[in-house]
Design an enzyme around this catalytic site. Structure first.
Site, short mmCIF file in Angstrom:
data_model
loop_
_atom_site.label_atom_id
_atom_site.label_comp_id
_atom_site.label_asym_id
_atom_site.label_seq_id
_atom_site.Cartn_x
_atom_site.Cartn_y
_atom_site.Cartn_z
N LYS A 1 4.20 5.11 -1.97
CA LYS A 1 4.48 6.61 -2.01
C LYS A 1 5.87 7.07 -1.74
CE LYS A 1 0.02 8.09 -0.20
NZ LYS A 1 -0.66 6.80 -0.33
N PHE B 1 0.81 -1.07 0.10
CA PHE B 1 -0.04 -0.02 0.19
C PHE B 1 0.82 1.15 0.00
CE2 PHE B 1 -2.53 -3.46 1.34
CZ PHE B 1 -3.68 -3.54 0.64
N SER B 2 0.79 2.28 1.03
CA SER B 2 1.23 3.50 0.76
C SER B 2 2.72 3.34 0.92
CB SER B 2 0.85 4.35 1.72
OG SER B 2 -0.71 4.77 1.30
N VAL B 3 3.36 2.36 1.25
CA VAL B 3 4.82 2.25 1.14
C VAL B 3 5.29 2.72 -0.15
CG1 VAL B 3 6.70 0.65 0.85
CG2 VAL B 3 5.24 0.57 2.93
#
Length: 411
Positions: free
Chosen positions: A140, A136-138
């Site tokens: 980013k 997921f937002s890793v």
């Protein structure tokens, strides 16, 4: 979470084809039924189901259209120096052995580097060293790194350039005004509510349902819609927005003239010496979809560890300069006045990396408790992939686990 079955039932192919001109390209897409059958749409809508997400997070390439980030021929071999992490762990006041602590924090994989060596590696729930976990937002932090590489290549002239310099289609929207740097810091000022209530009618989940689940439109198409307005002046306040990261990814595409996966392979993945191919999940089939830059990168735990170790080493990987040392510092060390994210918070935010107050620790973090935790003072990198029931919350459990692992490695 209980609303997911209702969501799945409502997102039929008929519904999908009725939105935003979808039918005009669906007929021409290569084998659209592969990704747009009711079965696939329902599966994507239900991917967070708590009793099964340990498994779905390991197999997103069977649920989404994807783009591969191929590894190169030269692998950064991590020297191994096994260290036992066995012993007692206290999590929320309860005592566990290591296996119990991993179960309590719903761990799929745990990889730990100390002084650049692989000291601990544990896989659970059917996963292994070659499993590519969606974290997921890793993602980013990886998208931020692509911005840094494009800056190094001279394709982005200045982080203080307005977004519209590179994406003129954003004129007249909330992204007409903020700079690239504002997006990196999650300070675009765009009116966006990041609330994780999948199956509801919140702004985030509506875009999630339409872009990722039903393939109705792209994340950047939504950002370029005139209905997306500014709520505050750019840089006025921190507001975590996955939409900001999606726009950053589209800037990378525009200035490089390539897909995000292609640019990442050439400039980051292969020079870093990644061991395995990675992949991005897409917000549509290959001919029209884009990488989900805000939360869609699937990577092995070992390669996440290499990425973290490269940052710990100031941009060096396996003897190769991949990133400028100045970028690593700029991306991960909070500037004065920009940390913490709010009064009393233990966390700050720099360029799509979370920072810890009163330490030099920084982290890539994702929904359902995914982590790349970089601890420069202790020369430790911890990668943890998880499958928690709720997308956020219980961060104390993982903080306690990381602190006790660090203590065992530094005593």
């Amino acid at each position: 979470m209980s609303k997911l079955p209702r969501l799945a039932a409502t997102l039929s192919v008929t519904t999908a084809c009725a939105c935003l001109g979808f039918a005009s390209w669906a007929q021409d897409a290569a084998d659209p039924a592969r990704w747009l059958s009711p079965t696939m749409i329902n599966a994507r809508a239900s991917m967070f189901t708590p009793t099964l997400n340990y498994l779905t997070f390991q197999h997103m390439d069977q649920m989404f259209a994807t783009r591969t980030v191929p590894a190169g021929s030269e692998t950064w071999e991590l020297s191994e120096n096994p260290i036992s992490l066995e012993g007692s762990y206290t999590i929320l006041g309860e005592t566990y052995d290591l296996e119990g602590a991993l179960e309590q924090t719903r761990t799929n994989a745990l990889v730990v580097l100390k002084d650049g060596e692989l000291v601990y590696e544990r896989y659970r729930n059917g996963s292994g060293p070659t499993t590519r976990f969606l974290t997921f937002s890793v993602a980013k932090s990886y998208t931020s790194t692509l911005i840094g590489l494009a800056l190094q290549d001279g394709l982005i002239e200045n982080l203080d350039d307005p977004v519209t310099k590179y994406l003129p289609e954003m004129e007249g929207t909330g992204y007409d005004g903020p700079s690239v740097r504002d997006l990196l810091r999650m300070r675009s000022g765009v009116d966006w509510e990041e609330r994780y209530e999948f199956g509801s009618d919140t702004q985030l989940t509506k875009v999630h349902d339409n872009a990722l689940v039903a393939y109705n439109y792209r994340w950047c198409d939504y950002a370029a819609n005139e209905s997306v307005k500014g709520a505050t002046a750019p840089d006025e306040r921190f507001n975590y927005a996955t939409l900001d990261t999606s726009v950053l990814g589209c800037i990378v595409e525009r200035v490089t003239g390539r897909t995000g996966a292609e640019y990442m392979a050439e400039k980051l993945w292969q020079p870093m010496g990644a061991e395995s191919d990675a992949y991005w999940i897409m917000d549509g089939p290959d001919d029209i979809g884009r990488e989900f830059y805000g939360a869609g990168l699937a990577v092995t735990a070992r390669d996440h560890a290499r990425f973290g170790q490269m940052f710990l080493q100031g941009g060096m990987a396996n003897g190769t300069r991949v990133l400028p040392e100045a970028w690593v510092t700029e991306a991960t060390v909070p500037d004065a006045g920009y940390s913490p994210i709010e009064e009393g918070s233990p966390l700050g935010y720099q360029y799509q990396w979370w920072t810890e107050a009163d330490s030099d620790v920084y982290m890539a973090m994702g929904l359902f408790h995914q982590f790349i935790r970089v601890d420069p003072s202790n020369k430790i990198v911890i990668v943890k992939t998880s499958y928690t029931e709720a997308p956020i919350g219980n961060d104390v459990e993982n903080a306690e686990l990381f602190a006790q692992i660090t203590a065992k490695l530094t005593q």
